[in-house]
Enzyme design. Structure first.
Site, PDB file in Angstrom:
ATOM      1  N   ASP A  42       0.832  -1.198   0.000  1.00  0.00           N
ATOM      2  CA  ASP A  42       0.000   0.000   0.000  1.00  0.00           C
ATOM      3  C   ASP A  42       0.874   1.259   0.000  1.00  0.00           C
ATOM      4  O   ASP A  42       1.929   1.297   0.626  1.00  0.00           O
ATOM      5  CB  ASP A  42      -0.853  -0.034   1.286  1.00  0.00           C
ATOM      6  CG  ASP A  42      -1.882   1.067   1.343  1.00  0.00           C
ATOM      7  OD1 ASP A  42      -2.673   1.171   0.402  1.00  0.00           O
ATOM      8  OD2 ASP A  42      -1.883   1.825   2.330  1.00  0.00           O
ATOM      9  N   ASP A  97     -10.319   2.404  -5.166  1.00  0.00           N
ATOM     10  CA  ASP A  97     -10.070   3.802  -4.823  1.00  0.00           C
ATOM     11  C   ASP A  97     -10.623   4.792  -5.839  1.00  0.00           C
ATOM     12  O   ASP A  97     -10.553   6.002  -5.612  1.00  0.00           O
ATOM     13  CB  ASP A  97      -8.557   4.036  -4.663  1.00  0.00           C
ATOM     14  CG  ASP A  97      -8.006   3.417  -3.379  1.00  0.00           C
ATOM     15  OD1 ASP A  97      -8.774   3.309  -2.402  1.00  0.00           O
ATOM     16  OD2 ASP A  97      -6.827   3.044  -3.364  1.00  0.00           O
ATOM     17  N   GLU A 109       1.485   0.167  -4.854  1.00  0.00           N
ATOM     18  CA  GLU A 109       0.685   1.303  -5.310  1.00  0.00           C
ATOM     19  C   GLU A 109       1.521   2.581  -5.300  1.00  0.00           C
ATOM     20  O   GLU A 109       1.882   3.071  -4.232  1.00  0.00           O
ATOM     21  CB  GLU A 109      -0.504   1.455  -4.350  1.00  0.00           C
ATOM     22  CG  GLU A 109      -1.356   2.666  -4.615  1.00  0.00           C
ATOM     23  CD  GLU A 109      -2.120   3.133  -3.385  1.00  0.00           C
ATOM     24  OE1 GLU A 109      -3.177   3.753  -3.559  1.00  0.00           O
ATOM     25  OE2 GLU A 109      -1.656   2.908  -2.254  1.00  0.00           O
TER      26      GLU A 109
HETATM   27  C1  NOJ Z   1      -4.323   3.316  -0.654  1.00  0.00           C
HETATM   28  C2  NOJ Z   1      -5.411   2.313  -0.539  1.00  0.00           C
HETATM   29  O1  NOJ Z   1      -5.638   1.687  -1.722  1.00  0.00           O
HETATM   30  C3  NOJ Z   1      -6.574   3.060   0.024  1.00  0.00           C
HETATM   31  O2  NOJ Z   1      -7.758   2.381  -0.119  1.00  0.00           O
HETATM   32  C4  NOJ Z   1      -6.201   3.351   1.448  1.00  0.00           C
HETATM   33  O3  NOJ Z   1      -7.224   4.036   2.100  1.00  0.00           O
HETATM   34  C5  NOJ Z   1      -4.940   4.194   1.500  1.00  0.00           C
HETATM   35  N1  NOJ Z   1      -3.914   3.665   0.640  1.00  0.00           N
HETATM   36  C6  NOJ Z   1      -4.380   4.293   2.880  1.00  0.00           C
HETATM   37  O4  NOJ Z   1      -3.992   3.053   3.333  1.00  0.00           O
END
Ligand code: NOJ
Length: 787
Positions: A328, A427, A356
């Site tokens: 993440d 997201d 990500e």
């Molecule tokens: C990115 C994640 O994909 C998202 O859903 C999350 O809220 C944030 N990072 C914080 O962890």
């Protein structure tokens, strides 16, 4: 009658017995001859059919699924006849992939399905409202910020649905224990149904597993998934714990014992958290790594306890047989530390890592993301391509946008086939919320699954799931999985393209070439030596296009649509042209996707993949490809033979030999035969730990960048160039005379390091002296020197 009505059988295995019974209705007393229809080739039964069963009797039978049976759902009909009487009963046979027998490092043949566990399927109602975290569950599924009941047992119960789609890996939302009380933020109460608000990374969330936070449900899911050829990828957040302004106020536990308190954190340098403002400038590397992401208590990975807590959690997941990790918020975690996290994972055992790095191709941090991925070996979720795909398929953009993105990324990334592609995610709004046109979803999926990179499908896209409240933004994109139908076009496109990814190495390992393009039409060719896939699509609502002047590497001949007309595909005729072969002009109707392919037998080893791409001597790495032969040959790292651990025609594992650290070409050589094409590999100096390097220096001229170089590969082998050294360093807040950077360096190594400045005019000023440092053998290190 047949019972049960459905069976899930992995390639290479046999079903549990199914029972056929003949009911003696209306006084019927004869014997029924039962035959079979719809049985796929390479599925055999025991006993063989037809069978004779007398009225009132029953007979059990098993089905054995051969290794070549395509993964998918098959309706098998048992047809009973007796004289002029007849009766049918049917059975749904789901053929899943062969059981997973070992860890994977090569994910390029996989198709990943992303699941927000809480929103998928409720397999265990006993964990809906657990005693230690009551009142966070909304059975009515109307409060989007509460738990809705989905759990790990639920995913396990849908294994046949996933396997029948051809899925070979699932990425599950963080399964770790999350905060036990609602976070009241700006007047709204939030439950951590998404899993990103961890309180304990060492155990499983009670809403997803059981009230004792044990690993049982996780282990059961992994077992069931592996039995059906499906790998499990865990979403892992190393940047932060949970909100610092509500709920449990950032606190972390270690197997239930207090571990870190954000509100009562030791003073620097012993702090477990950073206590900086919220990130406002997402292009500022210091803010990204050391400020607070939204309101999430920001972990200090350079602290030894935090370092070992996080790496220990990854290792624990690997012990519980997790096959890979989605990391993440990569760009928000200390970058150098993440290199050491990747190395810690690879040192522990084979795994696959991707993460990500949220940004577009023109964003200022895009070059950082490229460098990060190339140097760390962590693959990236392909945000640039996702944005391009969404523009093209939702906003009716021009296919050149996709094509240009593929070209640029192919140029920038060492291993573009490891980029992890997606169109929708948890997201961003689903494609259908942007453009309510199911054809576009089908087209986007087909292109994504044919494209280079490892595809991720967001749960529910195959059911055309969407909720457009507030534009379909989070949380409305995380809706309840309301249907598990297997007959949607999207489900079938995924199934067929996933099978093609297994069958034709061009998709996993091939290069990409645009063969025909206008704003509505895209013809993309993937080629891995003599394996070729050509996909053509027309996304126009109304216009047919004449496709003339199309060339392909496919050999002369006629090719039918691999998708069997699922999206209107058609046949093409390829004529001789000396290799670059002309395709007879044809018309591509609106909303058509067609796939043509050929897979040529490899006559010599063809190397498509190395995983990981960098490792120290002694670690195991995997070479993927085809034509390696059935008996062991050699793997050469440069000119040094590596010890081979396992050998098959398409996959070889080997131990990285003790050669000097550096950049090598690896080739696979068939037993007594030819050598493959080379692929690049980096032999690291040793296992890595994070070290914070600080240098005190006279204030720098504005616009100057400072870099760290040193006499090990990890520090660029003393070469004072911005591409091989580590940097630029970051200023300690409030100064421009104290600079630092966290770098991943070989544990236990005596190193020499030095700094250099790159002035605004590009000229380089060397420190002219070097510093000695003995890197600790474990944990974290820090060293501070003066220029
Ligand atoms: C990115 C994640 O994909 C998202 O859903 C999350 O809220 C944030 N990072 C914080 O962890």
């Amino acid at each position: 009658m047949v019972s049960p009505g459905s069976v899930l059988v992995a390639q290479g295995s046999t079903s549990a017995p199914v029972t056929l019974s003949v009911q003696a209705a209306n006084g019927f007393q004869g014997t029924v001859s039962v035959g079979l229809q719809g049985l796929p080739a390479a599925v055999t039964t025991s006993p063989a059919f037809p069978l004779s069963i007398s009225a009132g009797g029953s007979q059990s039978a098993t089905l054995s699924v051969g290794n070549t049976v395509a993964r998918g759902n098959y309706n098998v009909t048992f047809a009973g006849t007796s004289g002029t009487l007849s009766s049918n009963s049917s059975l749904l046979l789901t053929a899943s992939g062969a059981a997973v027998t070992g860890p994977a490092q090569d994910f390029k043949k996989q198709v990943i399905y992303q699941i927000v566990t809480d929103r998928f399927f409720n397999g265990d109602t006993s964990n809906d409202n657990p005693p230690q975290s009551p009142g966070m569950f909304d059975a009515s599924k109307t409060n989007w910020q509460m738990y809705w009941g989905g759990d790990l047992a639920g995913i396990q119960q849908q294994m046949a649905y996933l396997a029948g789609m051809g899925i070979t890996a699932i990425w599950i939302s963080p399964p770790v224990d999350n905060i036990d009380v609602l976070a009241n933020l700006s007047g709204t109460s939030y439950a951590p149904y998404h899993g990103y608000w961890a309180r304990d990374l060492q155990q499983i969330e009670e809403h997803f597993g059981d009230v004792n936070n044990t690993w049982t449900a996780f282990d059961n899911l992994v077992t069931a998934a592996h039995q059906n050829g499906i790998r499990v990828i865990v979403d892992f957040a190393a940047n932060d714990s949970n909100p610092d302004d509500g709920g449990e106020f950032g606190a972390l536990f270690n197997q239930g014992q207090p571990f870190a308190s954000y509100q009562n954190d030791p003073a620097p340098p012993n702090n477990l958290f950073h206590h900086n403002p919220t990130i406002t400038n997402f292009n500022d590397p210091f803010q990204l790594q050391y400020y607070t992401l939204d309101d999430l208590a920001d972990l200090n990975q350079e602290n030894a306890q935090v370092d070992s807590y996080l790496k220990g959690a990854v290792v624990q997941f690997m012990q519980h047989r997790a096959d890979g990790f989605r990391l993440d918020a990569l760009k928000d975690v200390t970058w150098g530390w993440e290199y050491s996290l990747a190395n810690a994972a690879y040192t522990n055992g084979p795994t696959f890592l991707y993460g990500e790095w949220y940004q577009g191709i023109n964003d200022p941090t895009y070059p950082d993301s490229v460098e990060f991925s190339n140097r760390s070996g962590i693959a990236l979720l392909d945000f640039p391509l996702a944005f391009a795909m969404r523009d093209v398929f939702a906003n009716n953009g021009d296919f050149h946008e996709i094509d240009n993105t593929i070209s640029q990324e192919d140029n920038d990334f060492v291993s573009p086939n490891d980029l992890v592609t997606f169109v929708d995610s948890h997201d961003i709004p689903r494609l259908l919320s942007l453009n309510d046109n199911q054809n576009r979803v089908n087209e986007a999926l087909a292109l994504q699954l044919a494209c280079r990179g490892i595809p991720v499908v967001l749960y529910g896209d195959e059911q055309y799931l969407h909720n457009d409240t507030n534009g379909g933004n989070d949380p409305y994109n995380r809706l309840w999985m309301s249907s598990f139908a297997t007959n949607t076009t999207a489900y079938q496109v995924i199934n067929q393209m996933a099978n093609l990814r297994q069958a034709n190495p061009a998709l996993a390992y091939g290069t990409s070439q645009q063969r025909w393009i206008n704003s509505d039409v895209y013809v993309l060719e993937r080629q891995f030596l003599n394996d070729i896939v050509l996909i053509g699509m027309n996304k126009s609502e109304t216009a047919a296009y004449n496709i003339s002047g199309l060339y392909t590497a496919l050999s002369p001949g006629s090719y039918s649509d691999y998708l069997n007309g699922l999206m209107g595909g058609l046949s093409i005729q390829v004529n001789a042209g000396g290799g670059n072969n002309p395709v007879a002009t044809f018309s591509l109707p609106p909303h058509t996707v067609s796939v043509w392919q050929a897979s040529g037998a490899a006559t010599s080893p063809e190397l498509g993949s190395l995983g990981p791409r960098l490792a120290q001597a002694g670690l195991t790495a995997t070479a993927g490809g085809e034509g390696f032969g059935s008996s062991p040959g050699m793997v050469l790292v440069g000119t040094t033979a590596a010890a081979v651990k396992s050998w098959s025609d398409s996959s070889v594992t080997f131990v990285v030999p003790s050669v000097p650290p550096g950049n090598y070409n690896i080739t696979v050589q068939a037993n007594g035969g030819a050598a493959s094409n080379p692929l690049p590999f980096v032999v690291l100096t040793g296992s890595e730990i994070p070290v914070t390097f600080t240098v005190n220096i006279v204030p720098l001229v504005a616009g100057t960048s400072l870099y760290l170089a040193g006499n090990v590969l990890e520090l660029g082998n003393d070469v004072q160039s911005t591409t091989s050294a580590v940097g630029p360093l970051l200023a300690v807040p409030g100064t421009n005379s104290s600079w630092f950077i966290d770098a991943s360096v070989p544990a236990g190594a005596p190193i020499q390091f030095t700094f250099f400045q790159v002035l605004p005019d590009g000229s380089v000023v060397s420190e002219g002296a070097s510093h000695s440092y003995s890197v600790p053998t474990g944990g974290v290190g820090s060293v501070e020197v003066s220029w």
